[in-house]
Design a protein around this motif. Structure first.
Motif, PDB file in Angstrom:
ATOM      1  N   PHE A  13       0.819  -1.231  -0.048  1.00  0.00           N
ATOM      2  CA  PHE A  13       0.025  -0.176  -0.044  1.00  0.00           C
ATOM      3  C   PHE A  13       1.041   1.192  -0.026  1.00  0.00           C
ATOM      4  CE2 PHE A  13      -3.172  -2.981   2.315  1.00  0.00           C
ATOM      5  CZ  PHE A  13      -3.767  -3.232   1.291  1.00  0.00           C
ATOM      6  N   CYS A  14       2.190   1.319   0.763  1.00  0.00           N
ATOM      7  CA  CYS A  14       2.858   2.356   0.577  1.00  0.00           C
ATOM      8  C   CYS A  14       3.477   2.661  -0.688  1.00  0.00           C
ATOM      9  CB  CYS A  14       4.103   2.297   1.656  1.00  0.00           C
ATOM     10  SG  CYS A  14       5.056   0.729   1.358  1.00  0.00           S
ATOM     11  N   GLU A  15       3.816   1.600  -1.497  1.00  0.00           N
ATOM     12  CA  GLU A  15       4.030   1.849  -2.744  1.00  0.00           C
ATOM     13  C   GLU A  15       2.978   2.490  -3.733  1.00  0.00           C
ATOM     14  OE1 GLU A  15       6.156  -1.237  -6.063  1.00  0.00           O
ATOM     15  OE2 GLU A  15       4.663  -2.062  -4.932  1.00  0.00           O
ATOM     16  N   GLU A  16       1.710   2.070  -3.372  1.00  0.00           N
ATOM     17  CA  GLU A  16       0.630   2.714  -4.174  1.00  0.00           C
ATOM     18  C   GLU A  16       0.604   4.284  -3.950  1.00  0.00           C
ATOM     19  OE1 GLU A  16      -2.724   0.461  -3.918  1.00  0.00           O
ATOM     20  OE2 GLU A  16      -1.835  -1.521  -4.275  1.00  0.00           O
ATOM     21  N   ALA A  17       0.974   4.547  -2.438  1.00  0.00           N
ATOM     22  CA  ALA A  17       0.356   5.600  -2.135  1.00  0.00           C
ATOM     23  C   ALA A  17       1.849   6.770  -2.402  1.00  0.00           C
ATOM     24  CB  ALA A  17       0.426   5.739  -0.725  1.00  0.00           C
ATOM     25  N   ALA A  18       2.909   6.055  -2.452  1.00  0.00           N
ATOM     26  CA  ALA A  18       4.137   6.837  -2.771  1.00  0.00           C
ATOM     27  C   ALA A  18       5.388   6.154  -3.486  1.00  0.00           C
ATOM     28  CB  ALA A  18       4.691   7.411  -1.254  1.00  0.00           C
ATOM     29  N   PRO A  19       4.916   5.888  -4.896  1.00  0.00           N
ATOM     30  CA  PRO A  19       5.639   5.223  -5.498  1.00  0.00           C
ATOM     31  C   PRO A  19       7.185   5.677  -5.781  1.00  0.00           C
ATOM     32  CG  PRO A  19       4.232   6.255  -6.967  1.00  0.00           C
ATOM     33  CD  PRO A  19       3.776   6.468  -5.617  1.00  0.00           C
ATOM     34  N   GLU A  20       7.460   6.940  -5.635  1.00  0.00           N
ATOM     35  CA  GLU A  20       8.547   7.553  -5.675  1.00  0.00           C
ATOM     36  C   GLU A  20       9.569   7.252  -4.483  1.00  0.00           C
ATOM     37  OE1 GLU A  20       9.078  11.249  -7.194  1.00  0.00           O
ATOM     38  OE2 GLU A  20       7.422  11.229  -8.733  1.00  0.00           O
ATOM     39  N   LEU A  21       8.903   6.891  -3.334  1.00  0.00           N
ATOM     40  CA  LEU A  21       9.550   6.630  -1.957  1.00  0.00           C
ATOM     41  C   LEU A  21       9.926   5.311  -1.618  1.00  0.00           C
ATOM     42  CD1 LEU A  21       7.487   9.414  -0.013  1.00  0.00           C
ATOM     43  CD2 LEU A  21       9.780   9.668  -1.030  1.00  0.00           C
ATOM     44  N   PHE A  22       8.762   4.333  -2.239  1.00  0.00           N
ATOM     45  CA  PHE A  22       8.741   3.171  -1.780  1.00  0.00           C
ATOM     46  C   PHE A  22       8.542   2.271  -2.957  1.00  0.00           C
ATOM     47  CE2 PHE A  22       7.343   5.648   2.149  1.00  0.00           C
ATOM     48  CZ  PHE A  22       8.011   5.277   2.741  1.00  0.00           C
ATOM     49  N   THR A  23       9.042   0.946  -2.883  1.00  0.00           N
ATOM     50  CA  THR A  23       8.611  -0.307  -3.723  1.00  0.00           C
ATOM     51  C   THR A  23       9.076  -1.318  -3.267  1.00  0.00           C
ATOM     52  OG1 THR A  23       8.944  -1.080  -6.007  1.00  0.00           O
ATOM     53  CG2 THR A  23      11.078  -0.258  -4.794  1.00  0.00           C
ATOM     54  N   LEU A  24       8.481  -2.550  -3.660  1.00  0.00           N
ATOM     55  CA  LEU A  24       8.503  -3.964  -2.976  1.00  0.00           C
ATOM     56  C   LEU A  24       9.585  -4.496  -4.191  1.00  0.00           C
ATOM     57  CD1 LEU A  24       5.227  -4.924  -1.966  1.00  0.00           C
ATOM     58  CD2 LEU A  24       6.955  -3.937  -0.692  1.00  0.00           C
ATOM     59  N   ASP A  25      10.407  -5.190  -3.532  1.00  0.00           N
ATOM     60  CA  ASP A  25      11.350  -6.102  -4.737  1.00  0.00           C
ATOM     61  C   ASP A  25      10.544  -7.167  -4.954  1.00  0.00           C
ATOM     62  OD1 ASP A  25      11.918  -7.744  -2.689  1.00  0.00           O
ATOM     63  OD2 ASP A  25      13.947  -7.182  -2.172  1.00  0.00           O
ATOM     64  N   ASP A  26      11.563  -8.144  -5.928  1.00  0.00           N
ATOM     65  CA  ASP A  26      10.830  -9.458  -6.433  1.00  0.00           C
ATOM     66  C   ASP A  26      10.431 -10.287  -5.229  1.00  0.00           C
ATOM     67  OD1 ASP A  26      10.846  -8.377  -8.858  1.00  0.00           O
ATOM     68  OD2 ASP A  26      12.761  -9.461  -9.294  1.00  0.00           O
ATOM     69  N   ALA A  27      10.991 -10.182  -3.930  1.00  0.00           N
ATOM     70  CA  ALA A  27      10.711 -11.124  -2.974  1.00  0.00           C
ATOM     71  C   ALA A  27       9.591 -10.433  -1.931  1.00  0.00           C
ATOM     72  CB  ALA A  27      12.153 -11.455  -2.288  1.00  0.00           C
ATOM     73  N   GLY A  28       9.312  -9.354  -2.536  1.00  0.00           N
ATOM     74  CA  GLY A  28       8.143  -8.781  -1.616  1.00  0.00           C
ATOM     75  C   GLY A  28       8.619  -7.842  -0.441  1.00  0.00           C
ATOM     76  N   GLU A  29      10.096  -7.572  -0.383  1.00  0.00           N
ATOM     77  CA  GLU A  29      10.737  -6.813   0.721  1.00  0.00           C
ATOM     78  C   GLU A  29      10.507  -5.373   0.337  1.00  0.00           C
ATOM     79  OE1 GLU A  29      11.936  -8.124   3.490  1.00  0.00           O
ATOM     80  OE2 GLU A  29      11.133  -9.900   2.880  1.00  0.00           O
ATOM     81  N   LEU A  30      10.443  -4.598   1.270  1.00  0.00           N
ATOM     82  CA  LEU A  30      10.342  -2.981   1.070  1.00  0.00           C
ATOM     83  C   LEU A  30      11.736  -2.445   0.644  1.00  0.00           C
ATOM     84  CD1 LEU A  30       8.676  -0.604   1.416  1.00  0.00           C
ATOM     85  CD2 LEU A  30       9.459  -0.316   3.559  1.00  0.00           C
ATOM     86  N   VAL A  31      11.674  -1.750  -0.350  1.00  0.00           N
ATOM     87  CA  VAL A  31      12.875  -0.934  -0.660  1.00  0.00           C
ATOM     88  C   VAL A  31      12.407   0.563  -0.601  1.00  0.00           C
ATOM     89  CG1 VAL A  31      14.223  -0.448  -2.722  1.00  0.00           C
ATOM     90  CG2 VAL A  31      13.796  -2.654  -2.405  1.00  0.00           C
ATOM     91  N   VAL A  32      13.221   1.120   0.237  1.00  0.00           N
ATOM     92  CA  VAL A  32      13.193   2.738   0.445  1.00  0.00           C
ATOM     93  C   VAL A  32      13.994   3.416  -0.516  1.00  0.00           C
ATOM     94  CG1 VAL A  32      13.323   4.615   2.133  1.00  0.00           C
ATOM     95  CG2 VAL A  32      12.769   2.354   2.989  1.00  0.00           C
ATOM     96  N   ARG A  33      13.362   4.185  -1.254  1.00  0.00           N
ATOM     97  CA  ARG A  33      14.074   4.629  -2.601  1.00  0.00           C
ATOM     98  C   ARG A  33      14.559   6.205  -2.379  1.00  0.00           C
ATOM     99  NH1 ARG A  33      10.111   3.933  -7.603  1.00  0.00           N
ATOM    100  NH2 ARG A  33      12.263   4.319  -8.766  1.00  0.00           N
ATOM    101  N   PHE A  34      14.807   6.672  -1.011  1.00  0.00           N
ATOM    102  CA  PHE A  34      15.323   7.704  -0.716  1.00  0.00           C
ATOM    103  C   PHE A  34      16.196   7.556   0.357  1.00  0.00           C
ATOM    104  CE2 PHE A  34      11.567   7.657   1.758  1.00  0.00           C
ATOM    105  CZ  PHE A  34      11.967   8.082   3.130  1.00  0.00           C
ATOM    106  N   THR A  35      17.391   8.593   0.814  1.00  0.00           N
ATOM    107  CA  THR A  35      18.142   8.420   2.163  1.00  0.00           C
ATOM    108  C   THR A  35      17.948   9.950   2.510  1.00  0.00           C
ATOM    109  OG1 THR A  35      20.044   8.962   0.726  1.00  0.00           O
ATOM    110  CG2 THR A  35      19.709   6.742   0.944  1.00  0.00           C
TER     111      THR A  35
END
Length: 64
Positions: A13-35
């Motif tokens: 749901f975070c990926e849907e709300a903020a795709p420039e900030l969050f995504t899920l990798d192929d294993a379903g793990e959260l990837v934070v796209r900012f530092t």
């Protein structure tokens, strides 16, 4: 913004709300796209991502 990776269950749901900030990798793990702090132009999306997370894995730390 803080991310509790142990709580994250990969709903995406975070990926849907903020795709420039969050995504899920192929294993379903959260990837934070900012530092560091959330980019100012993405603060609204970050707040939306916090709100839609069903397990509370995201916490808003933005000044109000």
């Amino acid at each position: 913004m803080t991310v509790d990776r142990k709580r994250c269950e990969g709903y995406g749901f975070c990926e849907e709300a903020a795709p420039e900030l969050f995504t899920l990798d192929d294993a379903g793990e959260l990837v934070v796209r900012f530092t560091g702090p959330v980019p100012p132009d993405q603060e609204r999306e970050a707040v939306d991502a916090v709100r839609v997370c069903p397990v509370g894995a995201l916490r808003e730390t933005l000044p109000r």
